[in-house]
Design an enzyme around this catalytic site. Structure first.
Site, PDB file in Angstrom:
ATOM      1  N   ARG A  93       0.801  -1.380   0.212  1.00 17.65           N
ATOM      2  CA  ARG A  93       0.556  -0.168  -0.391  1.00 17.65           C
ATOM      3  C   ARG A  93       1.167   1.214  -0.452  1.00 17.65           C
ATOM      4  O   ARG A  93       0.706   2.514  -0.729  1.00 17.65           O
ATOM      5  CB  ARG A  93      -0.489  -0.188   0.956  1.00 17.65           C
ATOM      6  CG  ARG A  93      -1.961  -0.511   1.260  1.00 17.65           C
ATOM      7  CD  ARG A  93      -2.307  -0.901   2.983  1.00 17.65           C
ATOM      8  NE  ARG A  93      -1.169  -1.964   2.909  1.00 17.65           N
ATOM      9  CZ  ARG A  93      -1.819  -3.377   2.710  1.00 17.65           C
ATOM     10  NH1 ARG A  93      -2.587  -4.020   2.207  1.00 17.65           N
ATOM     11  NH2 ARG A  93      -0.795  -4.113   3.146  1.00 17.65           N
ATOM     12  N   THR A  94       2.233   1.134   0.569  1.00 14.77           N
ATOM     13  CA  THR A  94       2.227   2.462   1.088  1.00 14.77           C
ATOM     14  C   THR A  94       3.181   3.098  -0.348  1.00 14.77           C
ATOM     15  O   THR A  94       3.200   4.409  -0.157  1.00 14.77           O
ATOM     16  CB  THR A  94       3.478   2.590   1.783  1.00 14.77           C
ATOM     17  OG1 THR A  94       2.512   2.382   3.023  1.00 14.77           O
ATOM     18  CG2 THR A  94       3.946   3.962   2.667  1.00 14.77           C
ATOM     19  N   LYS A 137      24.487  -5.455  -2.603  1.00 18.75           N
ATOM     20  CA  LYS A 137      26.319  -6.330  -2.359  1.00 18.75           C
ATOM     21  C   LYS A 137      26.710  -5.143  -1.937  1.00 18.75           C
ATOM     22  O   LYS A 137      28.183  -4.981  -1.699  1.00 18.75           O
ATOM     23  CB  LYS A 137      26.048  -4.963  -4.055  1.00 18.75           C
ATOM     24  CG  LYS A 137      25.644  -5.894  -4.876  1.00 18.75           C
ATOM     25  CD  LYS A 137      26.280  -5.205  -6.531  1.00 18.75           C
ATOM     26  CE  LYS A 137      25.405  -5.668  -7.744  1.00 18.75           C
ATOM     27  NZ  LYS A 137      25.666  -4.700  -8.882  1.00 18.75           N
ATOM     28  N   HIS A 154       5.220   5.933  11.430  1.00 17.60           N
ATOM     29  CA  HIS A 154       4.704   5.682  10.411  1.00 17.60           C
ATOM     30  C   HIS A 154       3.686   7.249  10.038  1.00 17.60           C
ATOM     31  O   HIS A 154       2.594   6.837   9.905  1.00 17.60           O
ATOM     32  CB  HIS A 154       4.355   4.770  10.025  1.00 17.60           C
ATOM     33  CG  HIS A 154       3.624   3.773   8.509  1.00 17.60           C
ATOM     34  ND1 HIS A 154       3.880   4.390   7.528  1.00 17.60           N
ATOM     35  CD2 HIS A 154       3.400   2.951   8.270  1.00 17.60           C
ATOM     36  CE1 HIS A 154       3.524   4.359   6.105  1.00 17.60           C
ATOM     37  NE2 HIS A 154       3.324   2.995   7.179  1.00 17.60           N
ATOM     38  N   ARG A 163      11.004   3.855   3.476  1.00 18.19           N
ATOM     39  CA  ARG A 163      11.431   2.738   4.182  1.00 18.19           C
ATOM     40  C   ARG A 163      12.264   2.354   5.553  1.00 18.19           C
ATOM     41  O   ARG A 163      13.018   1.430   3.966  1.00 18.19           O
ATOM     42  CB  ARG A 163      10.286   1.655   3.639  1.00 18.19           C
ATOM     43  CG  ARG A 163       9.595   0.707   5.039  1.00 18.19           C
ATOM     44  CD  ARG A 163       8.120  -0.467   4.713  1.00 18.19           C
ATOM     45  NE  ARG A 163       7.256   0.870   4.721  1.00 18.19           N
ATOM     46  CZ  ARG A 163       6.050  -0.065   4.739  1.00 18.19           C
ATOM     47  NH1 ARG A 163       6.058  -1.120   4.773  1.00 18.19           N
ATOM     48  NH2 ARG A 163       5.238   1.307   5.408  1.00 18.19           N
TER      49      ARG A 163
HETATM   50  C1  NCD Z   1       2.158  -0.792   8.489  1.00 19.28           C
HETATM   51  C2  NCD Z   1       4.137  -0.724   8.418  1.00 19.28           C
HETATM   52  O1  NCD Z   1       4.507  -1.228   7.772  1.00 19.28           O
HETATM   53  O2  NCD Z   1       4.198  -0.051   9.909  1.00 19.28           O
HETATM   54  N1  NCD Z   1       1.894  -1.816   6.828  1.00 19.28           N
HETATM   55  C3  NCD Z   1       1.416  -0.065   5.771  1.00 19.28           C
HETATM   56  O3  NCD Z   1       2.389   0.250   5.967  1.00 19.28           O
HETATM   57  N2  NCD Z   1       0.438  -0.046   5.731  1.00 19.28           N
HETATM   58  C4  NCD Z   1       2.049  -2.113   9.543  1.00 19.28           C
HETATM   59  C5  NCD Z   1       2.068  -3.642   8.843  1.00 19.28           C
HETATM   60  O4  NCD Z   1       2.966  -3.423   8.710  1.00 19.28           O
HETATM   61  O5  NCD Z   1       1.746  -4.282   9.974  1.00 19.28           O
END
Ligand code: NCD
Length: 316
Positions: free
Chosen positions: A57-58, A85, A135, A107
């Site tokens: 999703r993100t 690498k 987040h 991320r």
């Molecule tokens: C979350 C994350 O990556 O922190 N997911 C997300 O971004 N939608 C929560 C999760 O992975 O459980």
């Protein structure tokens, strides 16, 4: 007036900053529902998604958001890149900066990785999830979803249930909701609850039982156990997070019977990915109280708002 160069965490935002994102997102949300979705606001800008952890999703919604604003969006993931690498995070970021990227959406499994880069490269840095720390865009899209469903955040009771200590979603949400006047109840197994919840603000209380946290709540937010944050991936930890999945589902999973003690119009949220039958009964996940896919829709609009505020010419 938005003054931030980066979005590293909700902790850095004021209540007015949160409103600015949500108000801008309202416009993009309506526009994304129409046929003319694309704007030219960020034409010529380059946004690079730099993802060192899995994401559906993100990553996709940052890409859709950037493209709907007219920017060029490039995706880099650790598995197919020179990170595998042995290249360092900073070297990778400096190389992307040399390509004249305007923003890096990062991320990473380490808390603080986006903040580390923010001081060392000239691009705007957006935290797309750093370890168990923050987040911010998830909390913003959750707030957007709640505001649309309930018309406000102030005074609402929000129960956040599951693996609280390892969840960046729980942390960012607790901080944001506190700033906006909501009351937050955290619940989960003892091994997954913070010992110093007061650091998240005076609006946060910790309750050991799911039933008590849900009672009378306006919003019930369920979380996945963050197995990837246990040293061994959660397979044979010295202190197992919970004896069995079935036991977890029984005590901390949400089903229709438990949901009945929340407010009659309570909404059910989950950031995804859902472990169906563990923290959430499929009947509830797909039921009429669920706004889980509304959260996903909001994600694009909120990320458009964030990219706009960070990158658009200041007249915006
Ligand atoms: C979350 C994350 O990556 O922190 N997911 C997300 O971004 N939608 C929560 C999760 O992975 O459980």
């Amino acid at each position: 007036m938005w003054t931030h160069r980066h979005l590293l965490g909700i902790e850095d935002l004021s209540a007015d900053d949160v409103d600015a994102v949500l108000d801008h997102a309202d416009t993009w949300f309506e526009r994304s529902r129409g046929t003319e979705r694309k704007a030219a606001l960020l034409k010529g800008r380059t946004i690079i998604n730099l993802f060192f952890e899995s994401s559906t999703r993100t990553r996709t919604s940052f890409e859709a958001a950037g493209k709907r604003l007219g920017a060029d969006v490039v995706n880099v993931s650790s598995s197919g890149s020179s990170v595998s690498k042995g290249e360092t995070l900073l070297d990778t970021a400096k190389n992307l900066e040399a390509m004249r990227a305007d923003a890096l959406v990062v991320r990473h499994s380490s808390s603080g990785a986006p903040a580390f880069l923010a001081g060392r490269v000239s691009c705007a840095i957006v935290n797309a999830g750093d370890g168990a720390h923050e987040h911010p865009t998830q909390a913003l899209l959750d707030a957007f979803t709640i505001r649309r469903a309930k018309g406000r955040l102030d005074g609402l009771v929000v129960a956040i249930c599951g693996d609280i200590t390892r969840s960046r979603v729980a942390r960012s949400n607790a901080i944001l909701l506190g700033k906006k006047g909501a009351k937050v109840r955290l619940t989960g197994p003892r091994t997954m609850l913070p010992t110093a919840a007061e650091t998240l603000g005076s609006s946060v209380t910790v309750l050991p039982r799911l039933e008590a946290a849900i009672e009378g709540a306006d919003v019930v937010m369920m979380l996945r156990i963050q197995n990837e944050r246990f040293a061994d991936g959660g397979r044979g930890s010295a202190v197992p997070p919970m004896s069995t999945t079935r036991e977890y589902a029984r005590t901390f999973g949400l089903n229709a019977a438990k949901l009945a003690s929340a407010k009659p119009d309570a909404i059910v949220m989950h950031p995804g990915p859902i472990n169906r039958g563990v923290e959430l009964d499929p009947y509830v996940a797909d039921g009429e109280r669920s706004v889980i896919l509304d959260q996903v829709e909001a994600g694009v609009a909120v990320r458009m708002a964030v990219l706009e505020l960070l990158l658009a010419p200041r007249a915006a």
